[in-house]
Design a protein around this motif. Sequence first.
Motif, mmCIF file in Angstrom:
data_model
loop_
_atom_site.group_PDB
_atom_site.id
_atom_site.type_symbol
_atom_site.label_atom_id
_atom_site.label_comp_id
_atom_site.label_asym_id
_atom_site.label_seq_id
_atom_site.Cartn_x
_atom_site.Cartn_y
_atom_site.Cartn_z
ATOM 1 N N PRO A 2 3.518 -1.472 -23.094
ATOM 2 C CA PRO A 2 4.143 -1.118 -21.822
ATOM 3 C C PRO A 2 3.326 -1.663 -20.657
ATOM 4 O O PRO A 2 2.115 -1.882 -20.772
ATOM 5 N N VAL A 3 3.987 -1.865 -19.530
ATOM 6 C CA VAL A 3 3.349 -2.455 -18.352
ATOM 7 C C VAL A 3 3.477 -1.483 -17.178
ATOM 8 O O VAL A 3 4.566 -0.992 -16.880
ATOM 9 N N ALA A 4 2.350 -1.230 -16.522
ATOM 10 C CA ALA A 4 2.332 -0.379 -15.329
ATOM 11 C C ALA A 4 1.830 -1.188 -14.148
ATOM 12 O O ALA A 4 0.926 -2.018 -14.281
ATOM 13 N N MET A 5 2.400 -0.926 -12.979
ATOM 14 C CA MET A 5 1.926 -1.495 -11.727
ATOM 15 C C MET A 5 1.384 -0.350 -10.877
ATOM 16 O O MET A 5 2.056 0.673 -10.707
ATOM 17 N N ILE A 6 0.166 -0.523 -10.351
ATOM 18 C CA ILE A 6 -0.454 0.507 -9.529
ATOM 19 C C ILE A 6 -0.923 -0.127 -8.235
ATOM 20 O O ILE A 6 -1.769 -1.023 -8.237
ATOM 21 N N THR A 7 -0.350 0.323 -7.120
ATOM 22 C CA THR A 7 -0.843 -0.164 -5.827
ATOM 23 C C THR A 7 -2.031 0.689 -5.408
ATOM 24 O O THR A 7 -2.150 1.848 -5.787
ATOM 25 N N GLY A 8 -2.918 0.082 -4.647
ATOM 26 C CA GLY A 8 -4.160 0.777 -4.330
ATOM 27 C C GLY A 8 -4.948 1.058 -5.599
ATOM 28 O O GLY A 8 -5.509 2.145 -5.776
ATOM 29 N N GLY A 9 -5.011 0.071 -6.487
ATOM 30 C CA GLY A 9 -5.553 0.294 -7.825
ATOM 31 C C GLY A 9 -7.002 -0.050 -8.017
ATOM 32 O O GLY A 9 -7.482 -0.034 -9.151
ATOM 33 N N SER A 10 -7.735 -0.360 -6.949
ATOM 34 C CA SER A 10 -9.118 -0.802 -7.124
ATOM 35 C C SER A 10 -10.131 0.325 -7.096
ATOM 36 O O SER A 10 -11.267 0.155 -7.539
ATOM 37 N N LYS A 11 -9.747 1.501 -6.574
ATOM 38 C CA LYS A 11 -10.695 2.620 -6.500
ATOM 39 C C LYS A 11 -9.928 3.924 -6.371
ATOM 40 O O LYS A 11 -8.693 3.940 -6.296
ATOM 41 N N GLY A 12 -10.659 5.024 -6.368
ATOM 42 C CA GLY A 12 -10.042 6.325 -6.197
ATOM 43 C C GLY A 12 -9.056 6.671 -7.294
ATOM 44 O O GLY A 12 -9.259 6.351 -8.472
ATOM 45 N N LEU A 13 -7.969 7.341 -6.918
ATOM 46 C CA LEU A 13 -6.975 7.773 -7.899
ATOM 47 C C LEU A 13 -6.338 6.594 -8.611
ATOM 48 O O LEU A 13 -6.102 6.647 -9.823
ATOM 49 N N GLY A 14 -6.043 5.512 -7.880
ATOM 50 C CA GLY A 14 -5.444 4.348 -8.515
ATOM 51 C C GLY A 14 -6.319 3.774 -9.603
ATOM 52 O O GLY A 14 -5.845 3.450 -10.702
ATOM 53 N N ARG A 15 -7.607 3.667 -9.339
ATOM 54 C CA ARG A 15 -8.559 3.151 -10.330
ATOM 55 C C ARG A 15 -8.655 4.094 -11.519
ATOM 56 O O ARG A 15 -8.686 3.650 -12.682
ATOM 57 N N ALA A 16 -8.710 5.392 -11.263
ATOM 58 C CA ALA A 16 -8.818 6.361 -12.350
ATOM 59 C C ALA A 16 -7.585 6.322 -13.248
ATOM 60 O O ALA A 16 -7.691 6.365 -14.486
ATOM 61 N N LEU A 17 -6.417 6.229 -12.639
ATOM 62 C CA LEU A 17 -5.190 6.172 -13.428
ATOM 63 C C LEU A 17 -5.100 4.868 -14.205
ATOM 64 O O LEU A 17 -4.668 4.849 -15.365
ATOM 65 N N ALA A 18 -5.530 3.771 -13.598
ATOM 66 C CA ALA A 18 -5.534 2.482 -14.297
ATOM 67 C C ALA A 18 -6.394 2.548 -15.550
ATOM 68 O O ALA A 18 -6.003 2.062 -16.620
ATOM 69 N N GLY A 19 -7.578 3.149 -15.426
ATOM 70 C CA GLY A 19 -8.457 3.258 -16.578
ATOM 71 C C GLY A 19 -7.841 4.086 -17.698
ATOM 72 O O GLY A 19 -7.937 3.730 -18.885
ATOM 73 N N ALA A 20 -7.187 5.194 -17.328
ATOM 74 C CA ALA A 20 -6.582 6.050 -18.345
ATOM 75 C C ALA A 20 -5.425 5.353 -19.046
ATOM 76 O O ALA A 20 -5.266 5.459 -20.270
#
Length: 241
Positions: A2-20
């Motif tokens: 599956p593919v997810a797109m996350i804006t604001g993905g370099s730090k904070g909540l976006g980064r945490a969600l990307a890692g998970a």
Amino acid sequence: MPVAMITGGSKGLGRALAGALAEEGWDLVLDARTARVLEETARELRGRYGTRVVAVPGDVTDAAHREDLVAAAGSLGGLDLLVSNASVLGAEPLVRLDALPLEGLRRALETNVVAALGLVQEALPSLRVSEAGAVVVISSDAAAEPYPTWGGYGASKAALDQLAAVLGEEEPGLRVWAVDPGDMATDLYAAAVPEDVDATRPSPESVVPAFLRLVRERPAGGRYAAPALLEGPTGQGGGAR
């Protein structure tokens, strides 16, 4: 995958969600305005989880950038989950409405609402053909509660909540969730209320299980509070900033 797109993905909540999500085998398209930080995040995720991560630096208010994001998802095979996390405050630090620069309010509305809808419009063809297409918009308790100095930011999040609610009605084949993550120790909050910078707040990583629960269980679309999702049965409602 599956593919997810996350804006604001370099730090904070976006980064945490990307890692998970990367840990669970998702391929990722990440956006942020600071190219160096974004590429560092992407490189770390690739190395740690072996997943495909495409870093697309830029500003979500730029229509060409939004097209590039969706094209990047297409290069990975499509798009299953869009997380609209990029936000601006409108004033740093936050100020009362009588001092809020109108240009700051316009910027908050343009980034938090108009660009979010623009990206959804661009991504809808891909999301509609996904077997589990979903949209997550990051809300705030300031969208529903009248906290002093949070008026401009809260207004933008209230508008975003309404767009998400209507999108869910218009696109019954998708799951559309507005999620209030609650108070978190992030750069955004520090910029909003710098005098509270030393106060103890939950880390972004601590609320990620709430988002994963939505993705796994796919409850009805609507507005959810992360603390409630962490505590018990899936339920809609409010939460903290």
